[in-house]
Design an enzyme around this catalytic site. Structure first.
Site, PDB file in Angstrom:
ATOM      1  N   GLY A  50       0.848  -1.070  -0.125  1.00 61.71           N
ATOM      2  CA  GLY A  50      -0.142  -0.089   0.038  1.00 61.71           C
ATOM      3  C   GLY A  50       0.850   1.098  -0.162  1.00 61.71           C
ATOM      4  N   GLU A  51       0.829   1.823   0.970  1.00 54.81           N
ATOM      5  CA  GLU A  51       1.639   3.145   1.032  1.00 54.81           C
ATOM      6  C   GLU A  51       2.288   3.299   2.349  1.00 54.81           C
ATOM      7  OE1 GLU A  51       2.427   5.538  -1.205  1.00 54.81           O
ATOM      8  OE2 GLU A  51       3.829   6.153   0.670  1.00 54.81           O
ATOM      9  N   CYS A  79       5.878  -5.348   0.046  1.00 52.34           N
ATOM     10  CA  CYS A  79       6.126  -4.314  -0.559  1.00 52.34           C
ATOM     11  C   CYS A  79       6.053  -2.989   0.703  1.00 52.34           C
ATOM     12  CB  CYS A  79       4.967  -3.904  -1.476  1.00 52.34           C
ATOM     13  SG  CYS A  79       5.384  -2.866  -2.917  1.00 52.34           S
ATOM     14  N   ARG A 112      12.621   2.799  -1.320  1.00 49.39           N
ATOM     15  CA  ARG A 112      11.165   3.203  -1.746  1.00 49.39           C
ATOM     16  C   ARG A 112      11.039   3.401  -3.140  1.00 49.39           C
ATOM     17  NH1 ARG A 112       9.225   7.640   0.730  1.00 49.39           N
ATOM     18  NH2 ARG A 112       7.015   7.119   0.295  1.00 49.39           N
ATOM     19  N   ILE A 139       4.944  -3.579  -7.891  1.00 55.53           N
ATOM     20  CA  ILE A 139       4.144  -2.308  -8.200  1.00 55.53           C
ATOM     21  C   ILE A 139       4.604  -1.201  -7.203  1.00 55.53           C
ATOM     22  CG2 ILE A 139       1.916  -1.324  -7.969  1.00 55.53           C
ATOM     23  CD1 ILE A 139       0.489  -4.099  -7.982  1.00 55.53           C
ATOM     24  N   HIS A 175       4.045  -8.642  -4.801  1.00 52.71           N
ATOM     25  CA  HIS A 175       2.726  -8.928  -4.307  1.00 52.71           C
ATOM     26  C   HIS A 175       2.136 -10.419  -4.599  1.00 52.71           C
ATOM     27  CE1 HIS A 175       1.861  -4.783  -3.289  1.00 52.71           C
ATOM     28  NE2 HIS A 175       2.753  -4.476  -4.367  1.00 52.71           N
ATOM     29  N   GLU A 177      -0.214 -11.647  -3.315  1.00 49.95           N
ATOM     30  CA  GLU A 177      -1.537 -11.827  -3.170  1.00 49.95           C
ATOM     31  C   GLU A 177      -2.283 -11.447  -4.421  1.00 49.95           C
ATOM     32  OE1 GLU A 177       0.363  -9.382  -2.365  1.00 49.95           O
ATOM     33  OE2 GLU A 177      -0.527  -7.535  -2.425  1.00 49.95           O
TER      34      GLU A 177
HETATM   35  N1  GLN Z   1       5.799   2.648  -3.159  1.00 51.35           N
HETATM   36  C1  GLN Z   1       5.181   2.239  -1.984  1.00 51.35           C
HETATM   37  C2  GLN Z   1       5.376   2.988  -0.433  1.00 51.35           C
HETATM   38  O1  GLN Z   1       6.693   3.423  -0.641  1.00 51.35           O
HETATM   39  C3  GLN Z   1       4.777   0.912  -1.867  1.00 51.35           C
HETATM   40  C4  GLN Z   1       4.072   0.222  -3.111  1.00 51.35           C
HETATM   41  C5  GLN Z   1       3.228  -0.734  -2.850  1.00 51.35           C
HETATM   42  O2  GLN Z   1       3.211  -1.608  -1.357  1.00 51.35           O
HETATM   43  N2  GLN Z   1       2.773  -1.531  -3.843  1.00 51.35           N
HETATM   44  O3  GLN Z   1       4.884   2.849   0.172  1.00 51.35           O
END
Ligand code: GLN
Length: 196
Positions: A50-51, A79, A112, A139, A175, A177
Site C-alpha cells: 500500500g503506502e 512491498c 522506496r 508495483i 505482491h 496476493e
Molecule cells: N511505493 C510504495 C511505498 O513506498 C509501496 C508500493 C506498494 O506497496 N505497492 O509505500
C-alpha cells in the site's frame, strides 16, 4: 489455540491478502486486524502493500503489541509492509529517507519506489528459495538494498534482493496476493505454524 493469521487492515492490499490467505489456509482462521489486542490471538501477521508512509503511521498504535508478541508470531511484510519492517529506509544515494518511520525489526535496508511509478509495474517469473518458480508482481516496489546478520536472502531479481527471511519474519518486495499461485502464502503459513 485456533491457528489464526491476521492481515493488518487499514490501508493497501487488505482484501487481496485476506482472500489469498483464505485460499491457502484450509484449517485455520484468517482475520482482519484493526486493533492491537488482536495481536496476541494470532500466529502470523501480514503487513500488506500500500503506502508505507500511511502504514507506518498506523503501526505506531501497534508498536507495543508487536514488541510484546513479535517474537511469538510470524510477521510478513509485502512491498510497503517490507519497508515498515526495515531497519533502514534509505534514498538511492544512501541517505536516510525520513518519510517513513520503520519498525526496525528486520536487518534490511530498503529504497522506496526503486522500480519507478505505477505505470512501470511488471510481472516476472522468479526462482524463490523454499517456494520454487513464482510469478512476482512488482508495483511501485522497493528494492532491498542490503540484508545482514540473520537475514537470509531467498530471492533476487537483477542485482536487487526481493525476498528475505530473518527467523520468524519475512519480507517480499513483490505482491504474492495478486496472483492465483499461493506458494508464498503457503511458505508463510509454514513459518506461522512453527510459532504454534
Ligand atoms: N511505493 C510504495 C511505498 O513506498 C509501496 C508500493 C506498494 O506497496 N505497492 O509505500
Amino acid at each position: 489455540m485456533t491457528f489464526r493469521i491476521g492481515v493488518l487492515a487499514y490501508q493497501g492490499d487488505v482484501s487481496e491478502h485476506l482472500a489469498a490467505m483464505r485460499r491457502a489456509l484450509s484449517d485455520g482462521e484468517v482475520i482482519p486486524v484493526r486493533s492491537p489486542d488482536q495481536i496476541e490471538t494470532i500466529s502470523g501477521l501480514v503487513i500488506p502493500g500500500g503506502e508505507s508512509t500511511a502504514i507506518s503511521e498506523v503501526l505506531e498504535n501497534f508498536a507495543t503489541a508487536i514488541s510484546d508478541h513479535g517474537d511469538s508470531m510470524a510477521i510478513w511484510g509485502t512491498c510497503a509492509g517490507a519497508i515498515t519492517l526495515s531497519t533502514e529506509v534509505i534514498d538511492p544515494d544512501g541517505s536516510i529517507d525520513r518519510k517513513v518511520t520503520p519498525l526496525r525489526r528486520m536487518s534490511i535496508a530498503t529504497v522506496r519506489n526503486y522500480y519507478g511509478s505505477q505505470k512501470d509495474s511488471f510481472q516476472v517469473p522468479l526462482e524463490l528459495k523454499g517456494v520454487g518458480r513464482f510469478p512476482a508482481v512488482f508495483i511501485r516496489a522497493p528494492a532491498i538494498e542490503r540484508a545482514w546478520g540473520d537475514a537470509e536472502v531467498l530471492g533476487s531479481f537483477d542485482d536487487k534482493i526481493i525476498m528475505v527471511r530473518e527467523r520468524n519474519m519475512l519480507a517480499t518486495t513483490f505482491h504474492p496476493e495478486l496472483v492465483t499461485d499461493t506458494g508464498v502464502h503457503d511458505y508463510f503459513i509454514g513459518m506461522a505454524r512453527e510459532m504454534m
